[in-house]
Enzyme design. Structure first.
Site, short mmCIF file in Angstrom:
data_model
loop_
_atom_site.label_atom_id
_atom_site.label_comp_id
_atom_site.label_asym_id
_atom_site.label_seq_id
_atom_site.Cartn_x
_atom_site.Cartn_y
_atom_site.Cartn_z
N ASP A 292 27.91 -45.95 -87.02
CA ASP A 292 27.87 -44.53 -87.37
C ASP A 292 26.45 -44.09 -87.71
O ASP A 292 26.23 -43.34 -88.67
CB ASP A 292 28.82 -44.23 -88.54
CG ASP A 292 29.06 -42.73 -88.72
OD1 ASP A 292 28.86 -41.98 -87.75
OD2 ASP A 292 29.42 -42.31 -89.84
N SER B 63 26.46 -36.84 -96.02
CA SER B 63 26.44 -37.83 -94.94
C SER B 63 25.09 -37.85 -94.23
O SER B 63 24.57 -36.81 -93.84
CB SER B 63 27.54 -37.51 -93.92
OG SER B 63 28.81 -37.74 -94.45
N HIS C 149 28.39 -39.28 -86.95
CA HIS C 149 29.45 -38.27 -87.05
C HIS C 149 28.93 -36.89 -87.44
O HIS C 149 29.61 -35.89 -87.24
CB HIS C 149 30.56 -38.73 -88.01
CG HIS C 149 30.21 -38.64 -89.46
ND1 HIS C 149 29.85 -39.73 -90.23
CD2 HIS C 149 30.18 -37.58 -90.32
CE1 HIS C 149 29.63 -39.36 -91.46
NE2 HIS C 149 29.82 -38.05 -91.55
N LEU D 67 28.12 -64.03 -81.56
CA LEU D 67 28.29 -65.47 -81.71
C LEU D 67 29.40 -65.98 -80.80
O LEU D 67 29.49 -67.17 -80.52
CB LEU D 67 28.59 -65.82 -83.18
CG LEU D 67 28.71 -67.30 -83.54
CD1 LEU D 67 27.44 -68.07 -83.16
CD2 LEU D 67 29.01 -67.46 -85.03
N VAL E 38 32.77 -65.72 -81.37
CA VAL E 38 33.93 -66.24 -82.10
C VAL E 38 34.66 -65.07 -82.75
O VAL E 38 34.06 -64.04 -83.09
CB VAL E 38 33.53 -67.25 -83.20
CG1 VAL E 38 32.85 -68.47 -82.59
CG2 VAL E 38 32.62 -66.61 -84.25
#
Length: 471
Positions: free
Chosen positions: A143, A219, A113, A274, A276
């Protein structure tokens, strides 16, 4: 006299033994120190370097040493977005953040970002030298973005193991809040595997929560332990005022290292699945399933032909651990799976009908194969208006062809105006054969002016050429 001689002999033997042990313990060994990408950056001749111990739960006397280690490896990032074609009507949008140097030759990790949609990215080092950054790749699901500057001999941070972090352990946040270069704050690990839903359930959230102060500009900066190792990338804060209020969140190094390694090697993240759908367990569900505790990751659905189906998993199974590491919450499960690539085998412990069971699953990609493929969103691709991926082995065999498959076409782009559709398979550009996405990126980066793309659709007969201008 004999007794005196005996004592002297015993003392001599003890002295020689101690001297031998001293030399053995302090025997000098040449040690080669490599950075995170295997590049030799130092040699040492002291075995003490290998035997240094670190107690992660101990309270340090001060933070001077780890802070000094991190300051020179954390950079200020400035991302500039240019809007408008006319020189007089151009508008510039600037975003400021932080980044962390991961290797002596200039690989830098930051938050996506921070540099999203940027036309120019610059890095300012602690020594006040500025560099233009090349985008290596990014991953919106975590991110994270990987940048590269053209320099050698840089100081960098080594990865620590975020899996070993303990709640209550001291950590430092290093970054550039409000453009205050190389600011260091201290706090403790408040929680692990925290989900704050900033990705709206579209990404992987398993954050390290700390009370180390971070603000706007932090950040992409470093979260380090008191040994100076990188254990997270500072990413978000929960706040009402817009500034720090005691809740800071970092992407753990277990995820960061996998993402940046994939971006560096493949240009995109090789994400394992996986197959699921999973949910957290509440007390009511635990009682219904006969669980002796409230925890684990509930299997909500199992995809046909997925890795979970092949491993024998069923709906209402409760996954307890992966490779011996607990999955008591959905974020813990997602974090552990995210550390793997398609084709990796994992040991799953699960609960079904009152019994603990084990199974081995071979993870797959989104196409349910074990090939390394991923949707590429390189800048040159996005600029012309599409995202691509490589063909997997089954597709190559079925189509008897190599090429790059169009995954999505961006609205109002150059590609959209050619009337190209999704699932188009590119086989050549300007009469130059392309076998994969790397070939497409290389040809576009080295071309200008008119571009002619040739290829075909699996469902439609014939060849389909498309033409657009890069300029």
């Amino acid at each position: 006299m004999k007794e005196t001689i005996r004592i002297v002999l015993i003392a001599s033997v003890i002295s020689m033994t101690l001297l031998f042990c001293y030399h053995l313990w302090h025997k000098e060994t040449i040690i080669e120190i490599e950075d995170n990408y295997g590049k030799l950056v130092a040699r040492a001749e002291n075995s003490a370097l290998r035997t240094k111990t670190f107690n992660p739960s101990s309270i340090p006397n001060d933070f001077v040493e780890p802070a000094n280690m991190a300051k020179n490896a954390v950079v200020a990032i400035k991302a500039i977005q240019i809007k408008g074609n006319s020189y007089r009507k151009r508008k510039y949008k600037k975003t400021n953040g932080s980044g962390v140097i991961l290797s002596s030759n200039g690989y830098i990790v930051t938050n996506y970002h921070v540099i999203e949609d940027a036309d120019n990215i610059e890095a300012l080092l602690e020594n006040n030298r500025e560099y233009n950054c090349k985008m290596v790749g990014y991953d919106q699901s975590t991110d994270l973005a990987l940048l590269k500057i053209n320099e050698e001999g840089l100081e960098y941070l080594e990865f620590g193991d975020s899996n070993l972090l303990q709640v209550g352990e001291w950590v430092l946040a290093v970054g550039n809040p409000f453009k205050l270069q190389s600011s260091v704050t201290a706090g403790i690990v408040s929680a692990k595997a925290r989900n704050i839903n900033i990705f709206n359930k579209q990404g992987i959230e398993s954050f390290i929560q700390t009370d180390a102060a971070i603000n706007q500009g932090n950040s992409g900066g470093a979260l380090i332990n008191t040994d100076g190792q990188l254990i997270g990338i500072n990413t978000a804060l929960l706040t009402v005022s817009g500034n720090y209020e005691g809740f800071s969140f970092a992407v753990p190094s277990s995820i960061v290292k996998k993402v940046v390694d994939d971006l560096r090697e493949y240009g995109a993240v090789q994400r394992a699945w996986l197959g699921v759908g999973v949910l957290d367990i509440n007390e009511k569900k635990a009682n219904n399933l006969g669980l002796p505790f409230v925890g684990g990751t509930l299997v909500d659905l199992v995809e046909m032909e997925g890795a979970g189906k092949e491993a024998g998993l069923q709906s209402d199974d409760v996954i307890l651990s992966i490779n011996g590491k607990e999955t008591m919450t959905r974020p813990q499960f997602l974090e552990l799976i995210s550390q793997h690539r398609p084709g990796d085998e994992i040991l799953i412990e699960y609960f079904r009908k009152g019994k603990r069971k084990n199974t081995i699953a071979t993870l797959k990609n989104q196409l349910n194969t074990t090939d390394y493929i991923a949707v590429r969103k390189d800048k040159v691709l996005v600029d012309v208006g599409f995202t691509l991926r490589d063909l997997d082995s089954k597709e190559k065999k079925r189509l008897s062809s190599d090429g790059a498959l169009v995954v999505a076409i961006l609205k109002d782009s150059k590609i959209s105006r050619t009337n190209m559709d999704q699932d188009y398979i590119i086989t050549s550009i300007n009469n130059e054969s392309v076998k994969n996405v790397d070939d497409v990126v290389n040809v576009l980066n080295s071309s200008d002016g008119r571009i002619e793309v040739k290829g075909f659709y699996e469902m439609w007969p014939g060849d389909y050429p498309y033409v657009f201008d890069l300029d």
